[in-house]
Design an enzyme around this catalytic site. Structure first.
Site, mmCIF file in Angstrom:
data_model
loop_
_atom_site.group_PDB
_atom_site.id
_atom_site.type_symbol
_atom_site.label_atom_id
_atom_site.label_comp_id
_atom_site.label_asym_id
_atom_site.label_seq_id
_atom_site.Cartn_x
_atom_site.Cartn_y
_atom_site.Cartn_z
ATOM 1 N N GLY B 208 7.107 32.003 21.323
ATOM 2 C CA GLY B 208 6.395 31.419 20.195
ATOM 3 C C GLY B 208 5.043 31.501 19.972
ATOM 4 N N LEU B 234 14.246 34.515 18.236
ATOM 5 C CA LEU B 234 12.797 34.955 18.455
ATOM 6 C C LEU B 234 12.387 34.988 19.882
ATOM 7 C CD1 LEU B 234 10.285 35.024 16.788
ATOM 8 C CD2 LEU B 234 9.584 32.647 17.459
ATOM 9 N N ASP B 235 11.876 36.175 20.143
ATOM 10 C CA ASP B 235 11.226 36.352 21.559
ATOM 11 C C ASP B 235 12.296 36.491 22.525
ATOM 12 O OD1 ASP B 235 8.759 36.469 20.233
ATOM 13 O OD2 ASP B 235 8.178 34.497 20.831
ATOM 14 N N GLU B 236 13.588 36.719 22.125
ATOM 15 C CA GLU B 236 14.609 36.776 23.447
ATOM 16 C C GLU B 236 15.174 38.206 23.301
ATOM 17 O OE1 GLU B 236 15.314 34.324 25.214
ATOM 18 O OE2 GLU B 236 14.752 32.401 24.252
#
Lengths: 291, 291, 291, 291
Positions: B208, B234-236
């Protein structure tokens, strides 16, 4: 950092912390000079010269240190008290006592014992405790006492009670060299010495159990290890040292664990050396490290 | 990995994936031999030789490749179909088209443009899009078209619509070189090409916003960067490449950000090169990287 | 190291060197305190507390520094003279002037210009000189004057004469950002400012020309770069910074050169920053680096 | 690289080298398929697809390998002979025998014994020989025979004669784990197995004796270690693996040596593992390493 240049016998380490204000460096170094100390190394850090926190580590050489130490210490306290500063003073010839707790994995333990035998860790290792017996022979081959303190079931009270009997009064700090048990808050308070842990991940990634399995599942390209002071919050204490090593798609979680073990031993040994030499100062949940 | 040894003109890259079974390597290499291809490099990986997944990347040289390519491609498909294998075939002279999206920070963008101008990235960069205008001059000084697509407020629909008009049909993959906007799931589906992002932390740590601030607060001793494929989470997404750099107590979050920027640009440029050369194969939420 | 915490305007850097003796730290810090300076950072090193050499770098904050500077400087000189100590005092708002010399390769040059534009290098770059014209456009796009000083044939006297005309009086130190010409001893003496070079190998391995070709022939597994002060002996001057990157059998000498270029730019930029911030002290043919 | 995924019992390693020509990969993989082998990993390298040298390492799984091995081997030889190719075939269950020679320093030796005990090195260690007795207890605590072969004066003939008596026929390769004696050319020829050495510098920097002292004098910022095959030319043999660690001005030559020891053990252990797994192929004075 590295080996000190003169014999340890007449060297003192002084750590000063507190609210920053003008003239602190001068105050401390003048006091050392007035006691005929010659500064060998000096590191200092301020979070903010206007109203921040001040951290200083000084090593000085003083012929006849053992005799002069009480005077230096009391002068320090008297001098720094008006400024609300704390000081920690140690003759380097007085080694810290470092018991080690371990479970079954010997890689971190053996690296510490090995470096200690080579004269690279300025500590004494009075004893090693394990909740298993797998490492007993390794420990005793280094001439160090081994204690078996089993830890069965969810209730750790009995085991912790036994640990306290052994450790209380015999430790300046404690190392968890892959000790796979959570220590309770009352136990840590009763122990009342710093406890250094090695966690087998690059914190704050993969907190808790099975970090290599989690690392494999997430598909990371580096795995790491983190040495930190133990607090009541699992894997949340102030970090002393971290490092990583490269992994790839050919490696299973077990392969990552095997490779990561070499980072764990290196990170823990380095953190222990830094702490043993008074190079680590806690600052809230962070650390100042003068290396 | 590194530069290929012969001219790109008559080189082909072949990527084969699917369920592993005996004889796959022989099947593929024999097919290449039957088409007069000479193998320049070959990498393969299996998650388990008994019933796992098979991944193979082959680069081969074939005089007169442009003429022979359709035959090779159809032969490949016919040969691999019975085994439920997928194949991806590309003539290396056909460069992938790589538009770049960026916000205000130019460090990753400029490193890509710079490496591209040096001939180190086998792609074409048809255009750069930003939701700000800060990098317009930098982009145009490299002779590349710049588009300004503002993105105001919480509703991104209009901006994404404009992005699609520009990108649709003009991209083989897209790079987010510090593009500080979250792309919606419908947008990604409509776009339907791989999107590579650079996140300014060592994922999964500090997911994040504001990872350097969080890193400072946690007191880590290394900060990092992660390049990954963008997914709806997100960001995964699957990680392509990661790296770290050392930080210490003297550094503010802004200092960490300044130092981390150099890791970000190196990690993203490396991930882009790996992808452009078909060295990255997605496997669930992980990647196989033949470097 | 890293960014200083307060505005540069009222910060001073002081470097003290000379024969070690008891009380030096106290003498310097007391002098700073007496001038109302508040120490922001302090590093010191002694080669031997008994009769060795002493090195100290202090950064202090002093309101109204510009007015007080002459007094501080003369007090310093008067105080240190009896001890045969040297001091170097600089107001941080006065940036060092750093002309750059370069040949055809732009990678180190552009990284310096880029970091400078980002505000990360506390220097001014008054001009760039090249014996070629390849980088002229790059330089001018940063708004910096470019001078072309060709250097033909074995006689460098004319070229060096022209260089002196441009550089004399306009440089506090000079950077050779891949300037592939050997500078004569009389030229260096006449110039009389530090000259920092980047050599494209891990010195002392592969001194002289074509280090990547030699590295390939020797079959090394790492290639590196070295930034050092230029002396009359080629590639033999005091080393400021070095680093390496991994190579393997798949890489040609040209591939190694392409990958090594990214180490070169990082090592040179770091060395320049260290020098610009007065963190590097020459000590014989070695350096003390307070980073 | 890393641990192989299936049990070792039915795995074979095949290394093929020789002049490159079209169809080699197909020839080898088809032969393996015809013998019911399932390829687990495959690496290959060519110095030039047109007339260069070809290197290939294949690991395959074959139920009933022990029975089928002679057939596979003879088929390989018959198949490759017309192409002037060499092949090396090994059942992974047959471990290489690795005697170790050492002088007084135990750090590399103990790391090898330790990794071996953990099951990470696929070799047997039949014995350890030293020209001193310092490590005798360490060796025997691992249950491994220790032989003391003193080496006095400049004439090494008697010592080498004794070494040959012990080693001849009992070694598939030999490791010099800080054995501070030069081995004669006739001795190496008579021994006729690969000999792996660890040199305590980043070769070709600091060839010969006392590299840490030379490193200190030169003022380098990194020290390293190099593992290489021993040839008649001291420190000039083909390099298998290298690494470095950072040093600074505070460190004496002895400090560098203490820190460098940890790079030495890591580099040697890695080189030994690579060789034991047939991942290193000599190519003139260079190596191809499939890791």
């Amino acid at each position: 950092m590295y080996t000190d240049i003169t014999a340890r016998e007449e060297l003192a380490t002084l750590v000063v912390t507190g609210p920053d204000r003008p003239g602190l460096a001068s105050t401390v170094t003048s006091l050392i000079a007035s006691h005929e100390g010659n500064i060998v190394s000096l590191d200092q850090h301020t979070t903010n010269p206007a109203g921040g926190d001040f951290f200083q580590r000084v090593v000085f050489h003083r012929p006849g240190l053992a005799a002069a130490a009480p005077d230096i210490r009391s002068d320090l306290e008297a001098t720094l008290k008006p400024y609300s500063m704390s000081s920690y003073f140690r003759q380097q010839r007085v080694l810290k006592r470092m018991p080690i707790l371990v479970s079954k994995s010997a890689h971190c333990l053996v690296d510490l014992l090995w470096r200690h035998r080579r004269g690279e860790l300025p500590v004494t290792i009075p004893l090693v405790i394990s909740n298993h017996t797998a490492v007993a022979d390794d420990v005793r081959s280094f001439g160090i006492p081994f204690f078996h303190v089993p830890s069965h079931g969810p209730d750790k009270a009995e085991a912790e009670c036994r640990l306290l009997e052994i450790l209380k009064g015999n430790a300046d700090f404690i190392v968890l060299a892959r000790y796979m048990q959570i220590l309770s808050e009352p136990f840590l308070e009763e122990l009342d010495v710093p406890v250094i842990n090695i966690h087998h991940s690059f914190l704050p990634a993969f907190i808790g159990a099975a970090p290599y399995r989690k690392a494999k599942e997430r598909g990371v390209k580096l795995v790491g290890a983190t040495s930190h002071y133990v607090t009541k919050d699992l894997d949340e204490g102030p970090i002393i040292e971290q490092n990583v090593t490269r992994v790839d798609h050919t490696m299973s979680a077990a392969d990552m664990q095997a490779k990561g073990a070499y980072v764990e031993r290196e990170v823990l040994s380095r953190a222990v050396k830094l702490h043993a030499e008074d190079r680590v100062i806690r600052h809230g949940n962070q650390t100042v490290v003068f290396d």
